[in-house]
Design a protein around this motif. Structure first.
Motif, PDB file in Angstrom:
ATOM      1  N   VAL A   1       0.754  -1.265   0.077  1.00  0.00           N
ATOM      2  CA  VAL A   1      -0.122  -0.010  -0.023  1.00  0.00           C
ATOM      3  C   VAL A   1       0.935   1.156  -0.041  1.00  0.00           C
ATOM      4  CG1 VAL A   1      -2.057  -1.151   1.125  1.00  0.00           C
ATOM      5  CG2 VAL A   1      -0.121  -0.121   2.492  1.00  0.00           C
ATOM      6  N   GLU A   2       0.370   2.259  -0.272  1.00  0.00           N
ATOM      7  CA  GLU A   2       1.069   3.629  -0.198  1.00  0.00           C
ATOM      8  C   GLU A   2       0.679   4.438   0.962  1.00  0.00           C
ATOM      9  OE1 GLU A   2       3.295   5.235  -2.462  1.00  0.00           O
ATOM     10  OE2 GLU A   2       3.418   3.443  -3.806  1.00  0.00           O
ATOM     11  N   ASP A   3       1.578   4.625   1.724  1.00  0.00           N
ATOM     12  CA  ASP A   3       1.378   5.705   2.912  1.00  0.00           C
ATOM     13  C   ASP A   3       2.078   7.140   2.723  1.00  0.00           C
ATOM     14  OD1 ASP A   3       3.921   5.183   3.444  1.00  0.00           O
ATOM     15  OD2 ASP A   3       3.503   4.850   5.875  1.00  0.00           O
ATOM     16  N   ASN A   4       2.172   7.893   3.656  1.00  0.00           N
ATOM     17  CA  ASN A   4       2.801   9.262   3.502  1.00  0.00           C
ATOM     18  C   ASN A   4       4.413   9.257   3.309  1.00  0.00           C
ATOM     19  OD1 ASN A   4       0.083  10.002   4.293  1.00  0.00           O
ATOM     20  ND2 ASN A   4       1.042  11.256   6.132  1.00  0.00           N
ATOM     21  N   ASN A   5       4.793   7.738   3.503  1.00  0.00           N
ATOM     22  CA  ASN A   5       6.351   7.902   3.231  1.00  0.00           C
ATOM     23  C   ASN A   5       6.695   6.816   2.001  1.00  0.00           C
ATOM     24  OD1 ASN A   5       7.446   9.208   5.575  1.00  0.00           O
ATOM     25  ND2 ASN A   5       6.408   7.659   6.728  1.00  0.00           N
ATOM     26  N   GLY A   6       5.596   6.652   1.073  1.00  0.00           N
ATOM     27  CA  GLY A   6       5.725   5.888   0.023  1.00  0.00           C
ATOM     28  C   GLY A   6       5.263   4.283  -0.039  1.00  0.00           C
ATOM     29  N   SER A   7       5.773   3.650  -0.784  1.00  0.00           N
ATOM     30  CA  SER A   7       5.124   2.412  -1.038  1.00  0.00           C
ATOM     31  C   SER A   7       5.456   1.430   0.229  1.00  0.00           C
ATOM     32  CB  SER A   7       5.872   1.727  -2.199  1.00  0.00           C
ATOM     33  OG  SER A   7       5.140   0.316  -2.204  1.00  0.00           O
ATOM     34  N   GLN A   8       4.556   0.935   0.780  1.00  0.00           N
ATOM     35  CA  GLN A   8       5.104  -0.210   2.271  1.00  0.00           C
ATOM     36  C   GLN A   8       4.300  -1.444   1.856  1.00  0.00           C
ATOM     37  OE1 GLN A   8       6.694   1.389   4.477  1.00  0.00           O
ATOM     38  NE2 GLN A   8       6.467   3.403   4.074  1.00  0.00           N
ATOM     39  N   THR A   9       5.215  -2.625   2.061  1.00  0.00           N
ATOM     40  CA  THR A   9       4.850  -4.013   1.821  1.00  0.00           C
ATOM     41  C   THR A   9       4.572  -4.256   3.294  1.00  0.00           C
ATOM     42  OG1 THR A   9       6.106  -4.063  -0.131  1.00  0.00           O
ATOM     43  CG2 THR A   9       5.556  -6.104   0.981  1.00  0.00           C
ATOM     44  N   ILE A  10       3.436  -5.086   3.606  1.00  0.00           N
ATOM     45  CA  ILE A  10       3.153  -5.721   5.009  1.00  0.00           C
ATOM     46  C   ILE A  10       3.075  -7.179   4.623  1.00  0.00           C
ATOM     47  CG2 ILE A  10       1.570  -5.526   6.847  1.00  0.00           C
ATOM     48  CD1 ILE A  10       0.616  -2.707   5.575  1.00  0.00           C
ATOM     49  N   ASN A  11       3.665  -7.937   5.670  1.00  0.00           N
ATOM     50  CA  ASN A  11       3.795  -9.202   5.674  1.00  0.00           C
ATOM     51  C   ASN A  11       2.446  -9.616   6.201  1.00  0.00           C
ATOM     52  OD1 ASN A  11       6.131  -9.589   4.423  1.00  0.00           O
ATOM     53  ND2 ASN A  11       7.333  -9.494   6.312  1.00  0.00           N
ATOM     54  N   LEU A  12       1.957 -10.924   5.729  1.00  0.00           N
ATOM     55  CA  LEU A  12       0.616 -11.537   6.105  1.00  0.00           C
ATOM     56  C   LEU A  12       0.822 -13.109   6.408  1.00  0.00           C
ATOM     57  CD1 LEU A  12      -1.655  -9.758   3.500  1.00  0.00           C
ATOM     58  CD2 LEU A  12      -1.679  -9.019   5.671  1.00  0.00           C
ATOM     59  N   PRO A  13       0.061 -13.291   7.315  1.00  0.00           N
ATOM     60  CA  PRO A  13      -0.968 -12.897   8.051  1.00  0.00           C
ATOM     61  C   PRO A  13      -0.498 -12.083   9.139  1.00  0.00           C
ATOM     62  CG  PRO A  13      -0.812 -15.142   8.630  1.00  0.00           C
ATOM     63  CD  PRO A  13       0.085 -15.011   7.406  1.00  0.00           C
ATOM     64  N   LEU A  14      -1.234 -11.349   9.477  1.00  0.00           N
ATOM     65  CA  LEU A  14      -1.043 -10.300  10.867  1.00  0.00           C
ATOM     66  C   LEU A  14      -1.274 -10.977  12.030  1.00  0.00           C
ATOM     67  CD1 LEU A  14      -2.211  -6.761   9.181  1.00  0.00           C
ATOM     68  CD2 LEU A  14       0.178  -7.302   9.760  1.00  0.00           C
ATOM     69  N   THR A  15      -0.248 -11.033  12.904  1.00  0.00           N
ATOM     70  CA  THR A  15      -0.641 -11.556  14.151  1.00  0.00           C
ATOM     71  C   THR A  15      -0.188 -10.732  15.177  1.00  0.00           C
ATOM     72  OG1 THR A  15       1.828 -12.473  14.011  1.00  0.00           O
ATOM     73  CG2 THR A  15       0.001 -13.827  13.172  1.00  0.00           C
ATOM     74  N   SER A  16       0.442  -9.747  14.990  1.00  0.00           N
ATOM     75  CA  SER A  16       0.560  -8.440  16.070  1.00  0.00           C
ATOM     76  C   SER A  16       0.567  -7.404  15.382  1.00  0.00           C
ATOM     77  CB  SER A  16       2.041  -8.720  16.654  1.00  0.00           C
ATOM     78  OG  SER A  16       2.413  -7.784  17.659  1.00  0.00           O
ATOM     79  N   VAL A  17      -0.729  -6.393  15.962  1.00  0.00           N
ATOM     80  CA  VAL A  17      -0.788  -5.219  15.439  1.00  0.00           C
ATOM     81  C   VAL A  17      -0.722  -4.155  16.429  1.00  0.00           C
ATOM     82  CG1 VAL A  17      -2.254  -3.534  14.158  1.00  0.00           C
ATOM     83  CG2 VAL A  17      -2.020  -6.044  13.567  1.00  0.00           C
ATOM     84  N   VAL A  18       0.038  -3.055  16.097  1.00  0.00           N
ATOM     85  CA  VAL A  18       0.252  -1.619  17.213  1.00  0.00           C
ATOM     86  C   VAL A  18      -0.330  -0.419  16.656  1.00  0.00           C
ATOM     87  CG1 VAL A  18       2.034  -0.403  18.612  1.00  0.00           C
ATOM     88  CG2 VAL A  18       2.264  -2.693  18.290  1.00  0.00           C
ATOM     89  N   ALA A  19      -1.185   0.239  17.227  1.00  0.00           N
ATOM     90  CA  ALA A  19      -1.779   1.408  16.839  1.00  0.00           C
ATOM     91  C   ALA A  19      -1.706   2.536  17.725  1.00  0.00           C
ATOM     92  CB  ALA A  19      -3.400   1.212  16.739  1.00  0.00           C
TER      93      ALA A  19
END
Length: 325
Positions: free
Chosen positions: A40-58
């Motif tokens: 996906v694209e965020d404010n800092n450019g292209s970001q690749t996120i590994n799946l499946p997600l098992t630990s998320v911080v917000a």
């Protein structure tokens, strides 16, 4: 027999031709679900996120309600900054990273996150998180300067929908915001003047059209006519110090307001509700907006929320008020 073989050959050739035209056979649901990453694209450019997600911080306040509604389990988060209206607030399993004033950033290490949805008050700690959790993707989706706020509320919703496989839910949130804005714009009369105010610490402060905290962008989105414009107004979270007499002299037809303390200090014995401040002010009691009951407050948790749901609710409240007149 020859005819039977010819038919079989033709059927096989047809299948091969269809496969060739499409490049490959359509993926089965099981194959689609087995994706190992999403980009996906965020404010800092292209970001690749590994799946499946098992630990998320917000840590980004604007995302808490969305993530909670989507059933996203947090391993850690800025619990100290979460509104009381959030289900996360009472979830003792979430590691609290503190507030931006008293952060406990090192606690993120124990969460071993794959994804950190960072931003707003914690935006300054991007590099710290990148060092403390080098295997995590730090995703930042704060509204970008110079961009329309409504578009910047929809952008992170869309991105998070892609990340968590909630595309349909994200689209509905975006559509609901658009519908609320359309209602308010349609019901607004251009010759009606509007004043934006922030109440905090018993004071009534001015929020500048366009750039004032939380309320300023509403003028641009709805095309509101300001009752007063002040030079060199700030974007301060408490608004600008301006006399109630100056507010009264501008005699707004409508007042839109945020009670900042409703989100952070409503339990304080000294707390005075914003509505009470505005209705009991001698200087404002003869203002058209006060006399005609044309005062619209943002939701009480706005200061600690400010997500797409907050603004959708607020725009619908504005639409209700405008339509009622």
């Amino acid at each position: 027999m020859l005819k039977k073989h010819l038919l079989t050959f033709a059927a096989t050739a047809a299948v091969l031709a269809l496969t060739a035209c499409g490049g490959q056979a359509a993926a089965t649901p099981e194959e689609t679900a087995a994706a190992t990453s999403v980009t996906v694209e965020d404010n800092n450019g292209s970001q690749t996120i590994n799946l499946p997600l098992t630990s998320v911080v917000a840590t980004d306040n604007r995302t808490f309600e969305t993530l909670s509604d989507w059933g996203v389990k947090l391993t850690a988060g800025a619990v100290a900054l979460m509104p009381k209206t959030s289900a996360y607030k009472s979830d003792t399993s979430i590691i609290d990273l503190g507030s931006h004033r008293e952060p406990n950033l090192e606690a993120v290490v124990a969460a071993v996150p794959q994804l950190i949805v960072n931003g707003q008050r914690f935006a300054q700690f991007h590099d710290d998180f990148a060092k403390l959790a080098p295997n995590a993707t730090v995703l930042e989706l704060d509204p970008r300067e110079g961009e329309a706020l409504d578009a910047e509320l929809k952008r992170p919703t869309t991105v998070l929908g892609e990340v968590f496989g909630k595309q349909a839910e994200a689209k509905k949130l975006n559509d609901d915001l658009d519908a609320a804005i359309a209602r308010a714009k349609k019901a607004y009369t251009k010759d009606s003047t509007v004043m934006a105010l922030i109440t905090s610490g018993g004071n009534i402060n001015y929020a500048a059209p366009g750039n004032g905290r939380s309320l300023g962008p509403v003028f641009d989105i709805l095309g509101l006519t300001p009752a007063l414009e002040v030079k060199d107004a700030s974007t301060d979270h408490q608004g600008d110090d301006i006399s109630v007499e100056a507010i009264a002299d501008s005699n707004p037809d409508w007042i839109i307001a945020m009670d900042r303390d409703a989100a952070t200090g409503a339990d304080d014995p000294t707390y005075v509700a914003g509505k009470e401040l505005l209705t009991k002010s001698d200087a404002l009691k003869n203002v058209t907006a006060s006399k005609e009951g044309n005062v619209i407050f943002m939701p009480n948790d706005s200061y600690t929320n400010e997500g797409i749901q907050t603004y959708t609710e607020f725009f619908n409240a504005i639409a209700d008020a405008f339509e009622g007149k």
